[in-house]
Design an enzyme around this catalytic site. Structure first.
Site, PDB file in Angstrom:
ATOM      1  N   ASP A 137     -13.766  13.189  22.818  1.00 23.51           N
ATOM      2  CA  ASP A 137     -13.464  14.456  22.545  1.00 23.51           C
ATOM      3  C   ASP A 137     -15.613  14.663  21.550  1.00 23.51           C
ATOM      4  O   ASP A 137     -15.748  13.810  21.097  1.00 23.51           O
ATOM      5  CB  ASP A 137     -12.685  14.888  21.618  1.00 23.51           C
ATOM      6  CG  ASP A 137     -11.947  15.582  20.912  1.00 23.51           C
ATOM      7  OD1 ASP A 137     -12.622  17.102  21.481  1.00 23.51           O
ATOM      8  OD2 ASP A 137     -11.917  16.023  19.993  1.00 23.51           O
ATOM      9  N   HIS A 144     -17.755  25.064  14.545  1.00 30.43           N
ATOM     10  CA  HIS A 144     -16.893  24.966  13.214  1.00 30.43           C
ATOM     11  C   HIS A 144     -17.716  23.079  13.287  1.00 30.43           C
ATOM     12  O   HIS A 144     -16.839  23.092  11.669  1.00 30.43           O
ATOM     13  CB  HIS A 144     -16.296  23.703  15.063  1.00 30.43           C
ATOM     14  CG  HIS A 144     -14.992  22.676  14.239  1.00 30.43           C
ATOM     15  ND1 HIS A 144     -14.169  22.685  13.382  1.00 30.43           N
ATOM     16  CD2 HIS A 144     -15.072  21.413  14.671  1.00 30.43           C
ATOM     17  CE1 HIS A 144     -13.257  21.596  13.785  1.00 30.43           C
ATOM     18  NE2 HIS A 144     -14.408  21.173  13.684  1.00 30.43           N
ATOM     19  N   ARG A 153     -19.547  18.878   2.948  1.00 35.73           N
ATOM     20  CA  ARG A 153     -20.989  18.061   2.950  1.00 35.73           C
ATOM     21  C   ARG A 153     -21.580  19.067   1.989  1.00 35.73           C
ATOM     22  O   ARG A 153     -22.517  19.439   3.437  1.00 35.73           O
ATOM     23  CB  ARG A 153     -21.668  17.083   3.509  1.00 35.73           C
ATOM     24  CG  ARG A 153     -20.897  15.495   4.017  1.00 35.73           C
ATOM     25  CD  ARG A 153     -22.151  15.399   4.956  1.00 35.73           C
ATOM     26  NE  ARG A 153     -22.396  15.862   6.507  1.00 35.73           N
ATOM     27  CZ  ARG A 153     -21.420  15.911   7.409  1.00 35.73           C
ATOM     28  NH1 ARG A 153     -20.081  15.155   7.267  1.00 35.73           N
ATOM     29  NH2 ARG A 153     -20.941  17.072   7.906  1.00 35.73           N
ATOM     30  N   GLU A 209      -6.122  21.522  16.314  1.00 31.58           N
ATOM     31  CA  GLU A 209      -7.437  22.008  17.276  1.00 31.58           C
ATOM     32  C   GLU A 209      -7.587  22.234  18.980  1.00 31.58           C
ATOM     33  O   GLU A 209      -7.145  21.822  19.495  1.00 31.58           O
ATOM     34  CB  GLU A 209      -8.577  20.695  17.262  1.00 31.58           C
ATOM     35  CG  GLU A 209      -8.607  20.249  16.012  1.00 31.58           C
ATOM     36  CD  GLU A 209      -9.732  19.190  15.889  1.00 31.58           C
ATOM     37  OE1 GLU A 209     -10.045  18.899  16.846  1.00 31.58           O
ATOM     38  OE2 GLU A 209     -10.546  18.982  14.581  1.00 31.58           O
ATOM     39  N   GLU A 211      -9.063  23.292  21.880  1.00 33.76           N
ATOM     40  CA  GLU A 211     -10.136  23.199  22.646  1.00 33.76           C
ATOM     41  C   GLU A 211     -10.146  22.981  23.817  1.00 33.76           C
ATOM     42  O   GLU A 211      -8.980  23.720  24.611  1.00 33.76           O
ATOM     43  CB  GLU A 211     -10.650  21.397  22.568  1.00 33.76           C
ATOM     44  CG  GLU A 211      -9.848  21.260  20.891  1.00 33.76           C
ATOM     45  CD  GLU A 211     -10.672  19.725  20.335  1.00 33.76           C
ATOM     46  OE1 GLU A 211     -11.642  19.391  21.620  1.00 33.76           O
ATOM     47  OE2 GLU A 211     -10.368  19.265  19.412  1.00 33.76           O
ATOM     48  N   ASP A 243      -6.166  18.734  20.116  1.00 29.37           N
ATOM     49  CA  ASP A 243      -6.319  18.024  19.677  1.00 29.37           C
ATOM     50  C   ASP A 243      -6.157  17.616  18.019  1.00 29.37           C
ATOM     51  O   ASP A 243      -5.998  18.102  17.569  1.00 29.37           O
ATOM     52  CB  ASP A 243      -7.900  17.441  19.480  1.00 29.37           C
ATOM     53  CG  ASP A 243      -8.245  16.554  18.828  1.00 29.37           C
ATOM     54  OD1 ASP A 243      -7.781  15.433  18.719  1.00 29.37           O
ATOM     55  OD2 ASP A 243      -9.061  16.264  18.121  1.00 29.37           O
ATOM     56  N   ARG A 247      -4.959  15.562   9.044  1.00 24.83           N
ATOM     57  CA  ARG A 247      -6.894  15.984   7.676  1.00 24.83           C
ATOM     58  C   ARG A 247      -6.548  14.865   7.199  1.00 24.83           C
ATOM     59  O   ARG A 247      -7.479  14.778   6.441  1.00 24.83           O
ATOM     60  CB  ARG A 247      -6.516  17.420   7.769  1.00 24.83           C
ATOM     61  CG  ARG A 247      -6.807  18.820   8.361  1.00 24.83           C
ATOM     62  CD  ARG A 247      -7.983  18.134   9.875  1.00 24.83           C
ATOM     63  NE  ARG A 247      -8.115  19.522  10.824  1.00 24.83           N
ATOM     64  CZ  ARG A 247      -8.860  19.111  11.754  1.00 24.83           C
ATOM     65  NH1 ARG A 247      -9.984  17.533  12.043  1.00 24.83           N
ATOM     66  NH2 ARG A 247      -8.836  20.677  12.620  1.00 24.83           N
ATOM     67  N   GLN A 250      -7.757  11.862   8.345  1.00 27.51           N
ATOM     68  CA  GLN A 250      -9.112  12.035   8.945  1.00 27.51           C
ATOM     69  C   GLN A 250     -10.013  11.372   7.294  1.00 27.51           C
ATOM     70  O   GLN A 250     -11.183  10.966   7.582  1.00 27.51           O
ATOM     71  CB  GLN A 250      -8.822  12.702   9.420  1.00 27.51           C
ATOM     72  CG  GLN A 250     -10.704  13.484   9.869  1.00 27.51           C
ATOM     73  CD  GLN A 250     -10.775  14.579  10.730  1.00 27.51           C
ATOM     74  OE1 GLN A 250      -9.895  14.979  10.444  1.00 27.51           O
ATOM     75  NE2 GLN A 250     -11.817  14.786  11.165  1.00 27.51           N
ATOM     76  N   LYS A 263      -6.254  11.077  14.882  1.00 31.43           N
ATOM     77  CA  LYS A 263      -5.933  11.890  15.385  1.00 31.43           C
ATOM     78  C   LYS A 263      -4.974  11.480  17.250  1.00 31.43           C
ATOM     79  O   LYS A 263      -5.184  12.103  17.885  1.00 31.43           O
ATOM     80  CB  LYS A 263      -7.805  12.230  16.516  1.00 31.43           C
ATOM     81  CG  LYS A 263      -8.874  12.744  15.440  1.00 31.43           C
ATOM     82  CD  LYS A 263      -8.934  14.011  15.334  1.00 31.43           C
ATOM     83  CE  LYS A 263      -9.970  15.050  14.446  1.00 31.43           C
ATOM     84  NZ  LYS A 263     -10.345  15.834  15.087  1.00 31.43           N
ATOM     85  N   THR A 267      -2.327  14.566  21.772  1.00 26.76           N
ATOM     86  CA  THR A 267      -3.355  15.157  22.497  1.00 26.76           C
ATOM     87  C   THR A 267      -2.594  15.848  23.685  1.00 26.76           C
ATOM     88  O   THR A 267      -2.239  15.231  24.282  1.00 26.76           O
ATOM     89  CB  THR A 267      -4.506  15.063  22.379  1.00 26.76           C
ATOM     90  OG1 THR A 267      -5.299  13.840  21.366  1.00 26.76           O
ATOM     91  CG2 THR A 267      -4.890  15.753  23.365  1.00 26.76           C
ATOM     92  N   THR A 370     -12.392  21.223  18.935  1.00 28.76           N
ATOM     93  CA  THR A 370     -12.456  22.731  18.136  1.00 28.76           C
ATOM     94  C   THR A 370     -13.367  23.687  18.874  1.00 28.76           C
ATOM     95  O   THR A 370     -14.634  24.044  18.284  1.00 28.76           O
ATOM     96  CB  THR A 370     -12.028  23.037  16.655  1.00 28.76           C
ATOM     97  OG1 THR A 370     -11.508  21.692  16.152  1.00 28.76           O
ATOM     98  CG2 THR A 370     -11.122  24.092  16.087  1.00 28.76           C
ATOM     99  N   GLU A 384      -9.618  25.379   9.011  1.00 31.19           N
ATOM    100  CA  GLU A 384     -11.381  26.501   8.810  1.00 31.19           C
ATOM    101  C   GLU A 384     -10.327  27.322   8.788  1.00 31.19           C
ATOM    102  O   GLU A 384     -10.641  28.157   7.863  1.00 31.19           O
ATOM    103  CB  GLU A 384     -11.892  26.685   9.543  1.00 31.19           C
ATOM    104  CG  GLU A 384     -12.560  25.457  10.620  1.00 31.19           C
ATOM    105  CD  GLU A 384     -13.372  25.604  11.959  1.00 31.19           C
ATOM    106  OE1 GLU A 384     -14.446  25.992  11.751  1.00 31.19           O
ATOM    107  OE2 GLU A 384     -13.078  24.659  12.421  1.00 31.19           O
TER     108      GLU A 384
HETATM  109 MN    MN Z   1     -10.559  17.165  18.265  1.00 26.48          MN
END
Ligand code: MN
Length: 436
Positions: A137, A144, A153, A209, A211, A243, A247, A250, A263, A267, A370, A384
């Site tokens: 991935d 994204h 961050r 996600e 994708e 995906d 969160r 993660q 993750k 999927t 994503t 997001e």
């Molecule tokens: Mn992904």
């Protein structure tokens, strides 16, 4: 290259191929694997609301003579033997199937008289189209990466390497499931405080996600690299990929080695492999680089890739809660994005993947990461869209969602449109969330 199979004027003897909202006009001809109620499993092609059984068509003598290697790959439970033959084999098969399904050809006239070759899609169950040995991935949407980076961050949203190297991680192939498979809410380590300590609990921040996945056709030997100019010869086609992501898990586990259990619990991929040949009329220029952005290194630079390396695919996410289903309400579209704006092309991701001599194999899945754009409407995950849960979305039922609830049904869709061209689709990539 465009050929007779792309002609917008083609007519099929399958009437539903001409429905204005079908994903599968005769110019698409995506490949899949279907299981019949009696246990028969076969490679199939979608046409309108029907599927064509390729092996039965060949046995019945209505599929024109194919090279032995192609014919031998048709009676199989996965697309792997076929796509391993490479792009020319898929092009030859596409030409033969197109003639079989056309109204005015001799093959089409004969095929209409054969029973058992064509069945309603509703009578079969679509399987995973390929056996996936390895799954990677990527993280190729700069929007994204910037959005997620600014949450985790704020002082440095985009790390210095992003504009130089296609970022990716090795995912898990065993938990890639066919569209329609229920998704069990995973449990894991979650920590309210970034410094811990954690608890073990069902994820409270389950996400999707949006994708696109590239499926490898012909592989490369261990130690051999793939020049960017040849990368697409190793791509069989594209599927949609969800995906699913936890969160909270993660956020606690991702440093220093990246995504792991957040993750790999599930999927979902869409059932139809839309071939690169079918997508040829919908190719467009890659995103390119602004004057402030560094040029990619030479091995990731190719004039052909810059000119036509992107795919104009409109991608959508649809959501339907259990309450909406109970009330008979349709799914609601929660986002809509554009796959052509990715920072890296699929060919660049493939070439980079093999640039150290890593051997890609038929059926391997390379997902894009994503797909998000610069607008709020084009954000490809709830992280997001709701800005880490701070701005929940409201559904037509009046319910709100920061993250997914049990019973939520998520459907991804992909649509190709171009002037004077038929509309092509990928079919649905769907999963319903189940409680622990
Ligand atoms: Mn992904």
């Amino acid at each position: 290259m465009l050929d007779a199979t792309h002609d917008p004027a083609l007519r099929s003897w399958v009437a539903s191929a001409h429905a204005p909202d079908t994903d599968f006009p005769i110019q698409n001809l995506p490949l899949g694997v279907a299981r019949w109620p009696d246990g028969h499993v076969a490679l199939v092609v979608a046409i309108g609301d029907q599927v064509l059984d390729l092996a039965r068509a060949r046995t019945a003598g209505v599929l024109e003579a194919l090279e032995p290697a192609i014919a031998d790959a048709l009676p199989a439970p996965t697309l792997n033997p076929l796509i391993a033959l490479g792009r020319p084999a898929l092009t030859a098969l596409r030409a033969a199937v197109s003639r079989l399904l056309r109204a005015e050809t001799p093959e089409g006239a004969r095929a209409q008289g054969v029973t058992g070759c064509l069945v309603a899609a509703s009578e079969v169950t679509l399987q995973r189209p390929v056996a996936i040995g390895d799954y990677t991935d990527f993280y190729a949407s700069i929007d994204h990466a910037t959005n997620v980076g600014s949450m985790f961050r704020p002082d440095q949203p985009l790390l210095p390497n992003y504009r130089h190297v296609p970022i990716g991680y090795h995912g898990r192939a065993s938990s890639i499931v066919a569209s329609g498979t229920a998704i069990r809410r995973p449990q894991g380590q979650v920590a309210a405080n970034p410094a811990g300590p954690p608890t073990f609990a069902p994820t409270a921040r389950l996400d999707y996600e949006l994708e696109v996945g590239a499926v490898i056709g012909r592989g490369n030997p261990l130690g051999a690299t793939i020049p960017l100019s040849e990368a697409e010869q190793h791509l069989a086609g594209l599927v949609l990929v969800n995906d699913w992501s936890a969160r909270d898990v993660q956020a606690w586990e991702y440093q220093p080695l990246g995504p792991f259990l957040a993750k790999n619990f599930a999927t979902t991929i869409s059932p139809w492999l839309v071939t690169l040949d079918a997508l040829e009329p919908y190719r467009t220029a890659a995103r390119g680089r602004t004057s402030e952005e560094p040029a990619p290194l030479p091995y990731l630079t190719d004039a052909g890739d810059a000119a036509r390396g992107a795919f104009a695919i409109t991608l959508e996410v649809w959501l339907r809660s259990a309450a909406m289903r109970a009330a008979g309400m349709p799914a609601v579209r929660v986002s809509r994005g554009d796959f052509s704006r990715m920072y890296w092309t699929l060919a660049q991701m493939l070439t980079h993947h093999a640039s150290n001599g890593c051997n890609l194999q038929p059926g391997d899945l390379l997902a894009s990461g994503t797909v998000s754009g610069p607008t709020k409407e084009s954000r490809g995950c709830l992280l997001e869209l709701t800005w880490r849960g701070a701005e929940p979305i409201t559904l037509p039922s009046g319910e709100t969602r920061a993250f997914l609830a049990d019973g939520d049904e998520v459907t991804l869709r992909g649509i190709c449109e171009a002037p004077e061209r038929p509309r092509l689709g990928f079919g649905a990539c769907t999963g319903i969330v189940e409680g622990v």
